[in-house]
Motif scaffolding. Structure first.
Motif, PDB file in Angstrom:
ATOM      1  N   UNK A   1       0.848  -1.171   0.000  1.00  0.00           N
ATOM      2  CA  UNK A   1       0.000   0.000   0.000  1.00  0.00           C
ATOM      3  C   UNK A   1       0.892   1.232   0.000  1.00  0.00           C
ATOM      4  N   UNK A   2       0.556   2.189  -0.839  1.00  0.00           N
ATOM      5  CA  UNK A   2       1.210   3.488  -0.842  1.00  0.00           C
ATOM      6  C   UNK A   2       0.294   4.476  -0.132  1.00  0.00           C
ATOM      7  N   UNK A   3       0.830   5.176   0.838  1.00  0.00           N
ATOM      8  CA  UNK A   3       0.062   6.183   1.556  1.00  0.00           C
ATOM      9  C   UNK A   3       0.731   7.531   1.332  1.00  0.00           C
ATOM     10  N   UNK A   4       0.082   8.360   0.506  1.00  0.00           N
ATOM     11  CA  UNK A   4       0.591   9.697   0.236  1.00  0.00           C
ATOM     12  C   UNK A   4       0.020  10.655   1.271  1.00  0.00           C
ATOM     13  N   UNK A   5       0.882  11.480   1.843  1.00  0.00           N
ATOM     14  CA  UNK A   5       0.443  12.555   2.719  1.00  0.00           C
ATOM     15  C   UNK A   5       0.628  13.835   1.910  1.00  0.00           C
ATOM     16  N   UNK A  64       9.331   5.094 -10.328  1.00  0.00           N
ATOM     17  CA  UNK A  64      10.071   3.826 -10.404  1.00  0.00           C
ATOM     18  C   UNK A  64      10.523   3.381  -9.012  1.00  0.00           C
ATOM     19  N   UNK A  65      11.046   4.316  -8.230  1.00  0.00           N
ATOM     20  CA  UNK A  65      11.486   3.980  -6.873  1.00  0.00           C
ATOM     21  C   UNK A  65      10.326   3.474  -6.024  1.00  0.00           C
ATOM     22  N   UNK A  66       9.194   4.156  -6.089  1.00  0.00           N
ATOM     23  CA  UNK A  66       8.025   3.730  -5.309  1.00  0.00           C
ATOM     24  C   UNK A  66       7.520   2.365  -5.768  1.00  0.00           C
ATOM     25  N   UNK A  67       7.433   2.172  -7.073  1.00  0.00           N
ATOM     26  CA  UNK A  67       6.950   0.908  -7.622  1.00  0.00           C
ATOM     27  C   UNK A  67       7.873  -0.248  -7.238  1.00  0.00           C
ATOM     28  N   UNK A  68       9.146  -0.079  -7.464  1.00  0.00           N
ATOM     29  CA  UNK A  68      10.080  -1.171  -7.192  1.00  0.00           C
ATOM     30  C   UNK A  68      10.222  -1.443  -5.700  1.00  0.00           C
ATOM     31  N   UNK A  75       5.870  -3.864   1.640  1.00  0.00           N
ATOM     32  CA  UNK A  75       5.474  -3.157   2.864  1.00  0.00           C
ATOM     33  C   UNK A  75       4.695  -1.895   2.526  1.00  0.00           C
ATOM     34  N   UNK A  76       4.030  -1.362   3.528  1.00  0.00           N
ATOM     35  CA  UNK A  76       3.394  -0.057   3.371  1.00  0.00           C
ATOM     36  C   UNK A  76       4.483   0.972   3.133  1.00  0.00           C
ATOM     37  N   UNK A  77       4.227   1.867   2.202  1.00  0.00           N
ATOM     38  CA  UNK A  77       5.179   2.933   1.904  1.00  0.00           C
ATOM     39  C   UNK A  77       4.501   4.262   2.190  1.00  0.00           C
ATOM     40  N   UNK A  78       5.141   5.061   3.014  1.00  0.00           N
ATOM     41  CA  UNK A  78       4.640   6.383   3.394  1.00  0.00           C
ATOM     42  C   UNK A  78       5.393   7.435   2.582  1.00  0.00           C
ATOM     43  N   UNK A  79       4.634   8.316   1.927  1.00  0.00           N
ATOM     44  CA  UNK A  79       5.221   9.268   0.998  1.00  0.00           C
ATOM     45  C   UNK A  79       4.743  10.687   1.320  1.00  0.00           C
TER      46      UNK A  79
END
Length: 87
Positions: A1-5, A64-68, A75-79
């Motif tokens: 999951x990508x979580x954009x703030x 690309x960095x977020x996708x890879x 894992x969850x990625x916080x952006x």
């Protein structure tokens, strides 16, 4: 999951993401601003855009960095990132 703030510049997106990361120890923080600074460190000054968000390569490298990262670590990625930039 990508979580954009999302939010305007200087509102505390990075601080918020770092606080969230304390409650989500498995989460990874990926800061697109650091990607922009990395690009600037690689480009000679005459080729640098006024702001790294305007670099043509920045969105591609960030995506690309977020996708890879998501595919590799699962894992969850916080952006912390301003999504819209009205003129």
């Amino acid at each position: 999951m990508l979580l954009f703030v999302n939010g305007p510049f200087g509102v505390g997106k990075t601080t918020t993401v770092n606080l969230l990361a304390q409650d989500l120890p498995e989460a990874l923080v990926i800061d697109p601003e650091k990607v922009g600074h990395m690009l600037w460190s690689q480009l000679p000054e005459p080729l640098r855009a006024e702001e790294f968000e305007l670099e043509p390569v920045w969105p591609v490298v960030t995506r690309c960095l977020l996708d890879q990262t998501a595919r590799t670590y699962g894992r969850t990625i916080l952006v912390p990132m301003t999504i819209a930039r009205p003129q």
